[in-house]
Design a protein around this motif. Structure first.
Motif, PDB file in Angstrom:
ATOM      1  N   ALA A 170       0.817  -1.216   0.000  1.00 18.99           N
ATOM      2  CA  ALA A 170       0.000   0.000   0.000  1.00 18.99           C
ATOM      3  C   ALA A 170       0.852   1.268   0.000  1.00 18.99           C
ATOM      4  O   ALA A 170       0.652   2.176  -0.813  1.00 18.99           O
ATOM      5  CB  ALA A 170      -0.906  -0.013   1.222  1.00 18.99           C
ATOM      6  N   THR A 171       1.811   1.321   0.887  1.00 16.29           N
ATOM      7  CA  THR A 171       2.649   2.509   0.985  1.00 16.29           C
ATOM      8  C   THR A 171       3.671   2.520  -0.154  1.00 16.29           C
ATOM      9  O   THR A 171       3.848   3.536  -0.849  1.00 16.29           O
ATOM     10  CB  THR A 171       3.388   2.526   2.352  1.00 16.29           C
ATOM     11  OG1 THR A 171       2.425   2.343   3.401  1.00 16.29           O
ATOM     12  CG2 THR A 171       4.119   3.832   2.569  1.00 16.29           C
ATOM     13  N   LYS A 195       5.523 -10.284  -8.419  1.00 13.31           N
ATOM     14  CA  LYS A 195       5.352  -8.904  -7.934  1.00 13.31           C
ATOM     15  C   LYS A 195       6.360  -7.977  -8.598  1.00 13.31           C
ATOM     16  O   LYS A 195       6.041  -6.843  -8.962  1.00 13.31           O
ATOM     17  CB  LYS A 195       5.551  -8.834  -6.409  1.00 13.31           C
ATOM     18  CG  LYS A 195       4.287  -9.035  -5.619  1.00 13.31           C
ATOM     19  CD  LYS A 195       4.495  -8.690  -4.153  1.00 13.31           C
ATOM     20  CE  LYS A 195       3.198  -8.936  -3.400  1.00 13.31           C
ATOM     21  NZ  LYS A 195       3.322  -8.713  -1.964  1.00 13.31           N
ATOM     22  N   TYR A 211      13.731  -9.752  -2.808  1.00 16.27           N
ATOM     23  CA  TYR A 211      14.574  -9.896  -1.604  1.00 16.27           C
ATOM     24  C   TYR A 211      14.624 -11.332  -1.100  1.00 16.27           C
ATOM     25  O   TYR A 211      15.436 -11.666  -0.246  1.00 16.27           O
ATOM     26  CB  TYR A 211      14.089  -8.954  -0.482  1.00 16.27           C
ATOM     27  CG  TYR A 211      12.777  -9.360   0.152  1.00 16.27           C
ATOM     28  CD1 TYR A 211      12.724 -10.196   1.267  1.00 16.27           C
ATOM     29  CD2 TYR A 211      11.563  -8.905  -0.361  1.00 16.27           C
ATOM     30  CE1 TYR A 211      11.529 -10.569   1.842  1.00 16.27           C
ATOM     31  CE2 TYR A 211      10.353  -9.275   0.204  1.00 16.27           C
ATOM     32  CZ  TYR A 211      10.338 -10.108   1.295  1.00 16.27           C
ATOM     33  OH  TYR A 211       9.135 -10.488   1.861  1.00 16.27           O
ATOM     34  N   TYR A 262       7.768  -7.658  12.452  1.00 10.85           N
ATOM     35  CA  TYR A 262       6.487  -7.588  13.165  1.00 10.85           C
ATOM     36  C   TYR A 262       5.913  -8.959  13.531  1.00 10.85           C
ATOM     37  O   TYR A 262       5.464  -9.166  14.646  1.00 10.85           O
ATOM     38  CB  TYR A 262       5.425  -6.858  12.313  1.00 10.85           C
ATOM     39  CG  TYR A 262       5.686  -5.395  12.023  1.00 10.85           C
ATOM     40  CD1 TYR A 262       6.641  -4.654  12.723  1.00 10.85           C
ATOM     41  CD2 TYR A 262       4.943  -4.741  11.041  1.00 10.85           C
ATOM     42  CE1 TYR A 262       6.849  -3.315  12.432  1.00 10.85           C
ATOM     43  CE2 TYR A 262       5.138  -3.399  10.749  1.00 10.85           C
ATOM     44  CZ  TYR A 262       6.099  -2.689  11.446  1.00 10.85           C
ATOM     45  OH  TYR A 262       6.295  -1.364  11.153  1.00 10.85           O
ATOM     46  N   VAL A 290       3.069   9.346  10.294  1.00  6.21           N
ATOM     47  CA  VAL A 290       2.317  10.215   9.376  1.00  6.21           C
ATOM     48  C   VAL A 290       1.473  11.252  10.115  1.00  6.21           C
ATOM     49  O   VAL A 290       1.289  12.378   9.632  1.00  6.21           O
ATOM     50  CB  VAL A 290       1.461   9.371   8.395  1.00  6.21           C
ATOM     51  CG1 VAL A 290       0.353   8.621   9.121  1.00  6.21           C
ATOM     52  CG2 VAL A 290       0.907  10.233   7.273  1.00  6.21           C
ATOM     53  N   ASN A 339      -0.848  -9.366  -0.651  1.00  6.24           N
ATOM     54  CA  ASN A 339      -1.517  -8.184  -1.227  1.00  6.24           C
ATOM     55  C   ASN A 339      -0.695  -7.469  -2.290  1.00  6.24           C
ATOM     56  O   ASN A 339       0.529  -7.406  -2.228  1.00  6.24           O
ATOM     57  CB  ASN A 339      -1.856  -7.181  -0.109  1.00  6.24           C
ATOM     58  CG  ASN A 339      -0.621  -6.673   0.618  1.00  6.24           C
ATOM     59  OD1 ASN A 339       0.194  -7.435   1.115  1.00  6.24           O
ATOM     60  ND2 ASN A 339      -0.468  -5.367   0.644  1.00  6.24           N
TER      61      ASN A 339
HETATM   62  P1  NAP Z   1       1.808  -3.303   2.827  1.00  7.26           P
HETATM   63  O1  NAP Z   1       3.105  -2.843   2.269  1.00  7.26           O
HETATM   64  O2  NAP Z   1       0.577  -3.120   2.027  1.00  7.26           O
HETATM   65  O3  NAP Z   1       1.909  -4.842   3.190  1.00  7.26           O
HETATM   66  C1  NAP Z   1       3.003  -5.344   3.865  1.00  7.26           C
HETATM   67  C2  NAP Z   1       4.005  -5.928   2.868  1.00  7.26           C
HETATM   68  O4  NAP Z   1       5.201  -6.185   3.563  1.00  7.26           O
HETATM   69  C3  NAP Z   1       3.578  -7.273   2.322  1.00  7.26           C
HETATM   70  O5  NAP Z   1       2.768  -7.144   1.184  1.00  7.26           O
HETATM   71  C4  NAP Z   1       4.920  -7.944   2.028  1.00  7.26           C
HETATM   72  O6  NAP Z   1       5.234  -7.813   0.648  1.00  7.26           O
HETATM   73  C5  NAP Z   1       5.924  -7.149   2.848  1.00  7.26           C
HETATM   74  N1  NAP Z   1       6.640  -8.018   3.786  1.00  7.26           N
HETATM   75  C6  NAP Z   1       6.126  -8.883   4.665  1.00  7.26           C
HETATM   76  N2  NAP Z   1       7.105  -9.500   5.339  1.00  7.26           N
HETATM   77  C7  NAP Z   1       8.273  -9.012   4.871  1.00  7.26           C
HETATM   78  C8  NAP Z   1       9.641  -9.265   5.178  1.00  7.26           C
HETATM   79  N3  NAP Z   1      10.005 -10.167   6.098  1.00  7.26           N
HETATM   80  N4  NAP Z   1      10.573  -8.565   4.505  1.00  7.26           N
HETATM   81  C9  NAP Z   1      10.224  -7.672   3.567  1.00  7.26           C
HETATM   82  N5  NAP Z   1       8.932  -7.391   3.241  1.00  7.26           N
HETATM   83  C10 NAP Z   1       7.979  -8.062   3.894  1.00  7.26           C
HETATM   84  O7  NAP Z   1       1.640  -2.672   4.265  1.00  7.26           O
HETATM   85  P2  NAP Z   1       1.557  -1.141   4.697  1.00  7.26           P
HETATM   86  O8  NAP Z   1       0.419  -1.057   5.633  1.00  7.26           O
HETATM   87  O9  NAP Z   1       1.624  -0.251   3.497  1.00  7.26           O
HETATM   88  O10 NAP Z   1       2.857  -0.961   5.575  1.00  7.26           O
HETATM   89  C11 NAP Z   1       4.157  -0.903   4.995  1.00  7.26           C
HETATM   90  C12 NAP Z   1       5.102  -0.338   6.028  1.00  7.26           C
HETATM   91  O11 NAP Z   1       4.803   1.035   6.253  1.00  7.26           O
HETATM   92  C13 NAP Z   1       5.034  -1.014   7.395  1.00  7.26           C
HETATM   93  O12 NAP Z   1       6.328  -1.092   7.933  1.00  7.26           O
HETATM   94  C14 NAP Z   1       4.214  -0.057   8.221  1.00  7.26           C
HETATM   95  O13 NAP Z   1       4.451  -0.172   9.589  1.00  7.26           O
HETATM   96  C15 NAP Z   1       4.690   1.254   7.640  1.00  7.26           C
HETATM   97  N6  NAP Z   1       3.807   2.408   7.855  1.00  7.26           N
HETATM   98  C16 NAP Z   1       4.316   3.441   8.562  1.00  7.26           C
HETATM   99  C17 NAP Z   1       3.557   4.572   8.757  1.00  7.26           C
HETATM  100  C18 NAP Z   1       4.169   5.725   9.515  1.00  7.26           C
HETATM  101  O14 NAP Z   1       3.442   6.681   9.832  1.00  7.26           O
HETATM  102  N7  NAP Z   1       5.466   5.686   9.777  1.00  7.26           N
HETATM  103  C19 NAP Z   1       2.254   4.655   8.266  1.00  7.26           C
HETATM  104  C20 NAP Z   1       1.757   3.568   7.523  1.00  7.26           C
HETATM  105  C21 NAP Z   1       2.550   2.440   7.315  1.00  7.26           C
HETATM  106  P3  NAP Z   1       6.314  -8.773  -0.071  1.00  7.26           P
HETATM  107  O15 NAP Z   1       5.528  -9.715  -0.904  1.00  7.26           O
HETATM  108  O16 NAP Z   1       7.119  -7.805  -0.864  1.00  7.26           O
HETATM  109  O17 NAP Z   1       7.072  -9.457   0.996  1.00  7.26           O
END
Ligand code: NAP
Length: 352
Positions: A170-171, A195, A211, A262, A290, A339
């Motif tokens: 998503a991000t 992907k 990766y 996580y 954010v 996803n």
């Molecule tokens: P997302 O990217 O839609 O989904 C999570 C993705 O992480 C999965 O599709 C998966 O894709 C990947 N993943 C899972 N396990 C992994 C691993 N061991 N190593 C590498 N990639 C892995 O989720 P999202 O909600 O957008 O969140 C993405 C990140 O942004 C998270 O770290 C979240 O905490 C962070 N975030 C931070 C803020 C902030 O304000 N700082 C706000 C929103 C989100 P693959 O198929 O590529 O593995």
């Protein structure tokens, strides 16, 4: 409850007083499973003075939902026996405060349930968009996270190399597309060949690296022949470590999250090379949440992202799953990388 609804146009939606909820039955000590959740039905709550009753339209599924189970972070920890926490897009049904009216759209931490009561102070009013799901995806938390983190902290310049991890998520997909708009060379890191191919074919990424492959380090080097100027890090761990070794002098690392750490009971100690690489390469690593940008750059983000979507400069990638009871498996799947783009649950089947 019926008394509250009398005189409002919303009366017809309340054909039942049942509120389906998903509770976190037990906190995971290792990988999250469906056994950690239970489902229950309770009466629809009634709003008190200064409160609003809301109906959940969409529930956002976020990698961070799992991090909240590990302990207190920028918010309090999730505790067993309570309704699972989660961000939602909701509609106000009954308002006991002049700040909201029935029919208003709000973003709130409503949790994994069909209806919730909240104090007016924790709701953020949203402008209705078509389709509504954009308010959860590109114009929601993850879209704004991508915009604010990349542009405020990363400040990519035309011709620079920007690398983003969880690139198909998503991000990440929004980060990559914005970086392309800014003229950068964009390299996505994602799990699996499918992907990676999709990021290049559909979203215009210049290169991608899987990766999960044994030759990830070599792949990263080949994908970034001029080194890395900006890294948007959503995963931490071994991927962050590999990228740090390839960063250019004065590179910027945007610390957004650490999804690799996580869904486990034993997070890695790494990355290695810290602080040595930060010192010698004069790197800046900066974290952010954010919400720091709400009332400021996040409002600009919504405007710009909406314009880019309307002009066809950015593709919106959504993964919408029907029905609240699908949420546990959908979150588990997201953590496993199922996803593409923003995963969410359509809780109200009529929401569009
Ligand atoms: P997302 O990217 O839609 O989904 C999570 C993705 O992480 C999965 O599709 C998966 O894709 C990947 N993943 C899972 N396990 C992994 C691993 N061991 N190593 C590498 N990639 C892995 O989720 P999202 O909600 O957008 O969140 C993405 C990140 O942004 C998270 O770290 C979240 O905490 C962070 N975030 C931070 C803020 C902030 O304000 N700082 C706000 C929103 C989100 P693959 O198929 O590529 O593995």
């Amino acid at each position: 409850l019926q008394a509250h609804l009398c005189g409002t146009a919303r009366e017809t939606v309340m054909t039942t007083d049942a509120n389906q909820q998903i509770v976190i039955a037990e906190l995971p000590t290792n990988k999250l499973g469906t056994e950690h959740f239970s489902i229950q039905t309770t009466p629809i709550p009634q709003p008190g003075a200064g409160e609003v009753l809301c109906k959940t339209l969409y529930l956002s599924l976020d990698a961070a939902n799992r991090a909240w189970m590990q302990g207190a972070t920028y918010r309090s920890a999730i505790t067993a026996g309570t309704v699972m926490s989660g961000g939602v897009l909701a509609e106000v049904l009954v308002s006991n405060t002049p700040e909201f009216s029935p029919g208003d759209l709000v973003e709130a931490e409503g949790g994994w349930q069909q209806y919730f009561v909240a104090n007016s102070k924790v709701q953020r009013k949203r402008i209705r968009r078509d389709p509504l799901s954009h308010l959860v995806s590109v114009l929601g938390v993850t879209g704004k996270t991508a915009y604010c983190g990349l542009l405020d902290i990363g400040q990519p310049q035309a011709g620079e190399t920007v690398v983003v991890s969880a690139a198909a998520g998503a991000t990440g997909n929004v980060v990559g597309q914005i970086a392309k708009l800014k003229g950068a060379r964009v390299v996505g890191i994602a799990g699996g060949e499918e992907k990676c191919d999709w990021l290049q074919a559909e979203l215009g990424f210049d290169a991608t690296v899987d990766y999960r492959r044994d030759d990830f380090h070599r792949g990263l080097k080949e994908a970034c022949p001029n080194g890395i100027d900006v890294y948007f890090d959503s995963v931490g761990g071994a991927v962050l470590e590999a990228v740090l070794f390839r960063m250019n002098m004065h590179g910027r690392v945007i610390c957004c999250g650490a999804v690799s750490q996580y869904d486990t009971g034993s997070p890695e100690p790494g990355p290695r090379g810290v602080p040595g690489l930060i010192v010698t390469k004069r790197l800046s690593l900066r974290g952010f949440i954010v919400m720091d940008y709400y009332g400021g750059l996040a409002e600009q983000a919504e405007q710009d992202l909406n314009t880019w979507v309307q002009n066809g400069n950015i593709k919106v990638v959504e993964d919408i799953i029907e029905g609240l009871d699908a949420a546990p498996e959908a979150l588990i799947g997201l953590l496993g990388g199922q996803n593409y783009g923003k995963r969410m649950i359509r809780v109200d089947p009529t929401a569009r």
